[in-house]
Design a protein around this motif. Structure first.
Motif, PDB file in Angstrom:
ATOM      1  N   GLY A  47      47.591  41.423 114.667  1.00 46.46           N
ATOM      2  CA  GLY A  47      48.103  40.686 115.808  1.00 46.46           C
ATOM      3  C   GLY A  47      49.603  40.729 115.954  1.00 46.46           C
ATOM      4  O   GLY A  47      50.166  40.122 116.834  1.00 46.46           O
ATOM      5  N   GLN A  48      50.277  41.435 115.067  1.00 46.37           N
ATOM      6  CA  GLN A  48      51.716  41.495 115.251  1.00 46.37           C
ATOM      7  C   GLN A  48      52.051  42.522 116.321  1.00 46.37           C
ATOM      8  O   GLN A  48      51.318  43.466 116.528  1.00 46.37           O
ATOM      9  CB  GLN A  48      52.397  41.897 113.938  1.00 46.37           C
ATOM     10  CG  GLN A  48      52.286  40.818 112.902  1.00 46.37           C
ATOM     11  CD  GLN A  48      52.154  41.405 111.525  1.00 46.37           C
ATOM     12  OE1 GLN A  48      51.820  42.569 111.362  1.00 46.37           O
ATOM     13  NE2 GLN A  48      52.389  40.579 110.539  1.00 46.37           N
ATOM     14  N   THR A  49      53.152  42.295 116.958  1.00 45.14           N
ATOM     15  CA  THR A  49      53.524  43.207 118.008  1.00 45.14           C
ATOM     16  C   THR A  49      54.346  44.337 117.425  1.00 45.14           C
ATOM     17  O   THR A  49      55.295  44.108 116.700  1.00 45.14           O
ATOM     18  CB  THR A  49      54.351  42.463 119.049  1.00 45.14           C
ATOM     19  OG1 THR A  49      53.645  41.261 119.355  1.00 45.14           O
ATOM     20  CG2 THR A  49      54.502  43.282 120.288  1.00 45.14           C
ATOM     21  N   LYS A  93      51.731  36.993 103.019  1.00 44.67           N
ATOM     22  CA  LYS A  93      50.546  36.133 103.205  1.00 44.67           C
ATOM     23  C   LYS A  93      49.434  36.856 103.960  1.00 44.67           C
ATOM     24  O   LYS A  93      48.286  36.890 103.522  1.00 44.67           O
ATOM     25  CB  LYS A  93      50.928  34.846 103.958  1.00 44.67           C
ATOM     26  CG  LYS A  93      52.018  34.042 103.305  1.00 44.67           C
ATOM     27  CD  LYS A  93      52.370  32.809 104.108  1.00 44.67           C
ATOM     28  CE  LYS A  93      52.913  33.083 105.505  1.00 44.67           C
ATOM     29  NZ  LYS A  93      54.183  33.846 105.520  1.00 44.67           N
ATOM     30  N   THR A  94      49.792  37.413 105.107  1.00 47.81           N
ATOM     31  CA  THR A  94      48.778  38.052 105.948  1.00 47.81           C
ATOM     32  C   THR A  94      48.145  39.239 105.222  1.00 47.81           C
ATOM     33  O   THR A  94      46.926  39.373 105.160  1.00 47.81           O
ATOM     34  CB  THR A  94      49.406  38.516 107.278  1.00 47.81           C
ATOM     35  OG1 THR A  94      49.943  37.368 107.942  1.00 47.81           O
ATOM     36  CG2 THR A  94      48.368  39.166 108.171  1.00 47.81           C
ATOM     37  N   HIS A  95      48.994  40.084 104.657  1.00 49.39           N
ATOM     38  CA  HIS A  95      48.453  41.282 104.015  1.00 49.39           C
ATOM     39  C   HIS A  95      47.658  40.953 102.762  1.00 49.39           C
ATOM     40  O   HIS A  95      46.645  41.581 102.487  1.00 49.39           O
ATOM     41  CB  HIS A  95      49.573  42.286 103.735  1.00 49.39           C
ATOM     42  CG  HIS A  95      49.884  43.086 104.959  1.00 49.39           C
ATOM     43  ND1 HIS A  95      50.579  44.262 104.921  1.00 49.39           N
ATOM     44  CD2 HIS A  95      49.555  42.873 106.256  1.00 49.39           C
ATOM     45  CE1 HIS A  95      50.677  44.740 106.165  1.00 49.39           C
ATOM     46  NE2 HIS A  95      50.069  43.911 106.970  1.00 49.39           N
ATOM     47  N   LEU A 132      42.453  32.129 109.412  1.00 48.78           N
ATOM     48  CA  LEU A 132      43.227  31.642 110.553  1.00 48.78           C
ATOM     49  C   LEU A 132      44.707  31.762 110.212  1.00 48.78           C
ATOM     50  O   LEU A 132      45.265  30.957 109.462  1.00 48.78           O
ATOM     51  CB  LEU A 132      42.851  30.193 110.873  1.00 48.78           C
ATOM     52  CG  LEU A 132      41.388  29.957 111.260  1.00 48.78           C
ATOM     53  CD1 LEU A 132      41.126  28.481 111.545  1.00 48.78           C
ATOM     54  CD2 LEU A 132      41.001  30.816 112.468  1.00 48.78           C
ATOM     55  N   ASP A 133      45.330  32.807 110.765  1.00 47.52           N
ATOM     56  CA  ASP A 133      46.732  33.091 110.478  1.00 47.52           C
ATOM     57  C   ASP A 133      47.612  32.292 111.434  1.00 47.52           C
ATOM     58  O   ASP A 133      47.246  32.109 112.588  1.00 47.52           O
ATOM     59  CB  ASP A 133      46.970  34.604 110.641  1.00 47.52           C
ATOM     60  CG  ASP A 133      48.176  35.077 109.834  1.00 47.52           C
ATOM     61  OD1 ASP A 133      48.908  34.226 109.287  1.00 47.52           O
ATOM     62  OD2 ASP A 133      48.375  36.303 109.759  1.00 47.52           O
ATOM     63  N   GLU A 134      48.751  31.869 110.956  1.00 45.26           N
ATOM     64  CA  GLU A 134      49.658  31.020 111.754  1.00 45.26           C
ATOM     65  C   GLU A 134      48.888  29.828 112.309  1.00 45.26           C
ATOM     66  O   GLU A 134      48.981  29.494 113.497  1.00 45.26           O
ATOM     67  CB  GLU A 134      50.284  31.815 112.920  1.00 45.26           C
ATOM     68  CG  GLU A 134      50.740  33.216 112.535  1.00 45.26           C
ATOM     69  CD  GLU A 134      52.219  33.316 112.226  1.00 45.26           C
ATOM     70  OE1 GLU A 134      52.881  32.271 112.060  1.00 45.26           O
ATOM     71  OE2 GLU A 134      52.698  34.449 112.121  1.00 45.26           O
ATOM     72  N   VAL A 135      48.147  29.186 111.437  1.00 49.32           N
ATOM     73  CA  VAL A 135      47.206  28.154 111.866  1.00 49.32           C
ATOM     74  C   VAL A 135      47.914  26.925 112.434  1.00 49.32           C
ATOM     75  O   VAL A 135      47.318  26.153 113.184  1.00 49.32           O
ATOM     76  CB  VAL A 135      46.270  27.759 110.694  1.00 49.32           C
ATOM     77  CG1 VAL A 135      47.021  26.992 109.624  1.00 49.32           C
ATOM     78  CG2 VAL A 135      45.071  26.958 111.186  1.00 49.32           C
TER      79      VAL A 135
HETATM   80 MG   LIG Z   1      51.823  36.815 108.564  1.00 52.15          MG
END
Ligand SMILES: [Mg+2]
Ligand SMILES: Nc1ncnc2c1ncn2[C@@H]1O[C@H](COP(=O)(O)OP(=O)(O)O)[C@@H](O)[C@H]1O
Length: 412
Positions: free
Chosen positions: A7-9, A82-84, A161-164
């Motif tokens: 979801g990153q741009t 975190k995301t990865h 749920l990222d950036e929750v």
């Molecule tokens: Mg992240």
């Protein structure tokens, strides 16, 4: 604007006006495999995150062994993995589980991009059915569909749920609660939950009911990386992405020095990539310190840049007003912010929107994490909302916005 799976741009190359396809005329390039530097690439091993990985694995052991759902909460500043780590963990777990004869799948939803519980649910459903319609189904119907999907496939689903914090701000904790109680209601299918946030206060944002399953023991901290850690991360990535002997050690040193201030691995990797593109523009033979300096002058560490691009004219004006005020004051009242907004509108010849609209813009900017709005303590005039600018020095934020606004209305 391209978006990757998390979801990153992905704007780096386009935004800098460099297109890899057009780069070196001679075909000489320092890159062996530039994709290893892209946001899409989830490293197999994440050095200096072994402890965090082990913690998540320990929390999810009951799932592998007995099918018992689990929860984890990952928190820490931007670019700390975190995301990865959550993606790597979930993918590896699916493999292990499969070997043990259990089906585990995962879905990751970026709650800043999918705003609100309806949109988040839609994101989850699209994993199982890409053609699931954007409109026409209520939240209960969506939940019902998801239950059906999971039962049919007999899978355990890990919902990430990222950036929750964006979800909690927009919709409260109902959906989180629903997921934590999933098995109790449907009996057969089960769901585990990983929440990710930069902010640590999200537990306080949940209702007691949702919070009770999210004990603090499930929280795993991702601290900023120190210089040595950034050095290692940059070095390993450079070896994967560049031809041998094209990235001298002093380049890695410089990248680590620059990124250290933020402790942000993504910034380090972006610096490497952009330095490589600059080297290719010149000769494609070797990356030098000067290329890293050039990269530093162009790219900025915090995701704020990317979020700013998504704002329309009106929201930019509101944010500019707040940023200007915030240069002199740490906290503003909404009254002060609205007053400043009026002045900015006059300056840019834009019509000022009404109070209710203004309020909505504040909410949006808050949910995007560009401002922080919270209720003050009891004052003479009762509770009032106070606003601050959390991530970037207000002066830089104001300059960025001015630059983008002066490019003309609607320009990104
Ligand atoms: Mg992240
Ligand atoms: N320990 C690590 N080892 C290798 N790469 C890392 C590590 N930590 C972060 N990265 C890389 O840095 C970038 C940012 O990581 P990400 O997981 O998106 O951070 P966050 O979600 O905390 O903002 C990604 O490209 C990721 O692969």
């Amino acid at each position: 604007m391209a978006q990757n799976r998390s979801g990153q741009t992905v704007t780096l190359r386009v935004a800098r006006g460099i297109d890899a396809r057009m780069s070196p005329r001679t075909g000489l390039s320092v890159f062996k495999d530039q994709a290893k530097l892209s946001f899409d690439y989830v490293p197999e091993k994440m050095p200096h995150r072994e402890a965090q990985m082990q913690r998540v694995q320990a929390l999810f052991r009951p799932l592998v062994e007995a099918g018992t759902p689990s929860t984890a909460f990952l928190f820490g500043p931007v670019g700390t993995g975190k995301t990865h780590l959550s993606r790597r963990f979930a993918a590896d777990l699916a493999k292990t589980a499969l070997e043990a004869g259990k089906a585990v799948e995962h879905v990751i939803v970026n709650c800043r991009q999918r705003m609100g519980d309806d949109a988040v649910l839609l994101g989850i459903l699209k994993k199982f059915d890409e053609r699931f319609p954007d409109r026409g189904f209520s939240i209960p119907e969506k939940l019902q569909t998801l239950r059906g999907q999971l039962e049919r496939r007999k899978v355990h689903l890990i919902v990430i749920l990222d950036e929750v914090d964006a979800l909690l701000k927009k919709s409260g904790s109902q959906l989180v609660y629903t997921f934590t109680r999933w098995g109790e209601e449907s009996g057969r299918s089960t769901v585990s939950l990983i929440l990710i946030s930069q902010k640590t206060d999200i537990l306080d944002r949940m209702d007691a009911a949702a919070r009770s399953t999210f004990r603090r023991t499930n929280a795993i901290e991702f601290p900023r990386y120190n210089r040595q850690e950034l050095w290692d991360i940059a070095k390993i990535r450079a070896d994967l992405a560049f031809h041998p002997a094209t990235v001298p050690e002093e380049v890695i040193n410089l990248v680590a020095d620059i990124a250290e201030e933020y402790g942000d691995a993504r910034y380090a990797i972006e610096l490497l990539q952009y330095a490589g593109l600059l080297a290719d523009e010149e000769s494609g033979e070797e990356v030098g310190a000067e290329h890293v300096r050039g990269a530093k002058a162009t790219i900025h560490p915090v995701q704020v840049e990317e979020r700013l691009k998504e704002l329309d004219m009106t929201r930019k004006l509101v944010l500019l007003a707040i940023a200007r005020k915030a240069k002199k004051k740490a906290y503003l009242t909404t009254g002060e912010a609205e007053e400043a907004y009026k002045i900015v509108c006059e300056e840019f010849g834009e019509k000022k929107r009404g109070h209710t609209q203004f309020w909505k813009y504040l909410k949006d900017l808050d949910a995007l994490g560009l401002i922080d709005a919270k209720l003050s303590g009891e004052g003479v005039v009762g509770k009032t909302t106070i606003i601050s600018v959390p991530e970037m020095p207000a002066k830089i934020l104001a300059q960025r916005l001015e630059a983008s606004l002066h490019n003309g209305p609607g320009k990104k």
